[in-house]
Scaffold this motif. Structure first.
Motif, mmCIF file in Angstrom:
data_model
loop_
_atom_site.group_PDB
_atom_site.id
_atom_site.type_symbol
_atom_site.label_atom_id
_atom_site.label_comp_id
_atom_site.label_asym_id
_atom_site.label_seq_id
_atom_site.Cartn_x
_atom_site.Cartn_y
_atom_site.Cartn_z
ATOM 1 N N GLN A 17 0.971 -1.311 0.006
ATOM 2 C CA GLN A 17 -0.040 -0.094 -0.045
ATOM 3 C C GLN A 17 0.893 1.170 0.037
ATOM 4 O O GLN A 17 0.539 2.241 -0.762
ATOM 5 N N SER A 18 1.999 1.290 0.824
ATOM 6 C CA SER A 18 2.875 2.272 0.795
ATOM 7 C C SER A 18 3.608 2.661 -0.514
ATOM 8 O O SER A 18 3.532 3.821 -0.928
ATOM 9 N N GLU A 19 3.938 1.481 -1.304
ATOM 10 C CA GLU A 19 4.555 1.687 -2.493
ATOM 11 C C GLU A 19 3.471 2.462 -3.430
ATOM 12 O O GLU A 19 3.910 3.150 -4.643
ATOM 13 N N GLU A 20 2.227 1.732 -3.537
ATOM 14 C CA GLU A 20 1.073 2.352 -4.401
ATOM 15 C C GLU A 20 0.818 3.776 -4.074
ATOM 16 O O GLU A 20 0.742 4.518 -5.126
ATOM 17 N N ALA A 21 0.793 4.342 -2.857
ATOM 18 C CA ALA A 21 0.757 5.576 -2.520
ATOM 19 C C ALA A 21 1.604 6.378 -2.882
ATOM 20 O O ALA A 21 1.744 7.403 -3.331
ATOM 21 N N ASN A 22 3.097 5.993 -2.698
ATOM 22 C CA ASN A 22 4.262 6.778 -3.114
ATOM 23 C C ASN A 22 4.149 6.831 -4.686
ATOM 24 O O ASN A 22 4.507 8.191 -5.320
ATOM 25 N N ASN A 23 3.800 5.820 -5.476
ATOM 26 C CA ASN A 23 3.828 6.120 -6.767
ATOM 27 C C ASN A 23 2.676 7.056 -7.378
ATOM 28 O O ASN A 23 3.050 7.841 -8.098
ATOM 29 N N LYS A 24 1.417 6.993 -6.569
ATOM 30 C CA LYS A 24 0.419 7.982 -7.130
ATOM 31 C C LYS A 24 0.891 9.435 -6.749
ATOM 32 O O LYS A 24 0.702 10.275 -7.423
ATOM 33 N N ARG A 25 1.495 9.821 -5.498
ATOM 34 C CA ARG A 25 2.164 10.932 -5.089
ATOM 35 C C ARG A 25 3.223 11.399 -6.195
ATOM 36 O O ARG A 25 2.953 12.288 -6.570
ATOM 37 N N ASN A 26 3.919 10.619 -6.726
ATOM 38 C CA ASN A 26 4.991 10.790 -7.377
ATOM 39 C C ASN A 26 4.364 11.488 -8.632
ATOM 40 O O ASN A 26 4.945 12.151 -9.556
ATOM 41 N N ALA A 27 3.298 10.546 -9.128
ATOM 42 C CA ALA A 27 2.695 11.057 -10.583
ATOM 43 C C ALA A 27 2.056 12.483 -10.655
ATOM 44 O O ALA A 27 2.212 13.266 -11.258
ATOM 45 N N LEU A 28 1.487 12.814 -9.154
ATOM 46 C CA LEU A 28 0.725 13.968 -8.938
ATOM 47 C C LEU A 28 1.896 14.968 -8.847
ATOM 48 O O LEU A 28 1.655 16.390 -9.476
ATOM 49 N N LEU A 29 3.014 14.788 -8.221
ATOM 50 C CA LEU A 29 4.107 15.820 -8.097
ATOM 51 C C LEU A 29 4.736 16.430 -9.496
ATOM 52 O O LEU A 29 4.897 17.374 -9.765
ATOM 53 N N GLY A 30 4.668 15.219 -10.514
ATOM 54 C CA GLY A 30 5.024 15.505 -11.791
ATOM 55 C C GLY A 30 4.209 16.518 -12.352
ATOM 56 O O GLY A 30 4.711 17.560 -13.243
ATOM 57 N N SER A 31 2.977 16.494 -12.239
ATOM 58 C CA SER A 31 1.929 17.344 -13.155
ATOM 59 C C SER A 31 2.031 18.399 -12.307
ATOM 60 O O SER A 31 1.684 19.518 -12.874
ATOM 61 N N ILE A 32 2.219 18.747 -11.215
ATOM 62 C CA ILE A 32 2.154 19.850 -10.136
ATOM 63 C C ILE A 32 3.307 20.675 -10.722
ATOM 64 O O ILE A 32 3.470 21.761 -10.985
ATOM 65 N N ASP A 33 4.457 20.013 -10.904
ATOM 66 C CA ASP A 33 5.790 20.553 -11.114
ATOM 67 C C ASP A 33 5.591 21.242 -12.574
ATOM 68 O O ASP A 33 6.184 22.500 -12.827
ATOM 69 N N ASP A 34 5.137 20.520 -13.538
ATOM 70 C CA ASP A 34 4.795 21.236 -14.965
ATOM 71 C C ASP A 34 3.992 22.293 -14.848
ATOM 72 O O ASP A 34 4.324 23.347 -15.513
ATOM 73 N N SER A 35 3.042 22.339 -14.063
ATOM 74 C CA SER A 35 2.056 23.537 -13.924
ATOM 75 C C SER A 35 2.865 24.684 -13.384
ATOM 76 O O SER A 35 2.581 25.811 -13.633
ATOM 77 N N VAL A 36 3.776 24.413 -12.187
ATOM 78 C CA VAL A 36 4.264 25.474 -11.728
ATOM 79 C C VAL A 36 5.385 26.104 -12.581
ATOM 80 O O VAL A 36 5.545 27.484 -12.926
#
Length: 68
Positions: A17-36
């Motif tokens: 579950q932790s690995e899945e949550a980390n992967n989802k978080r990393n995917a979100l951060l990538g799109s946030i980084d691009d937006s910023v």
């Protein structure tokens, strides 16, 4: 022994579950980084003569030039 086995199964499930949550978080951060970065680029275009204004939007502005 049964309790130890139950805890081992629980630990493995929590790790998954932790690995899945980390992967989802990393995917979100990538799109946030691009937006910023897109916002920064837009603001640099609007305030190209006074780029230090970007500090009012939360960007750290230095006098040195950094290439990406």
């Amino acid at each position: 022994m049964d309790e130890a086995l139950r805890l081992q199964v629980l630990a493995e499930d929590l790790k998954r579950q932790s690995e899945e949550a980390n992967n989802k978080r990393n995917a979100l951060l990538g799109s946030i980084d691009d937006s910023v970065k897109a916002c920064r680029d837009l603001l640099l275009g609007v305030y190209r003569k006074t780029p230090k204004v970007l500090s009012e939007f939360g960007f750290d502005i230095t006098d040195s030039v950094k290439l990406p």
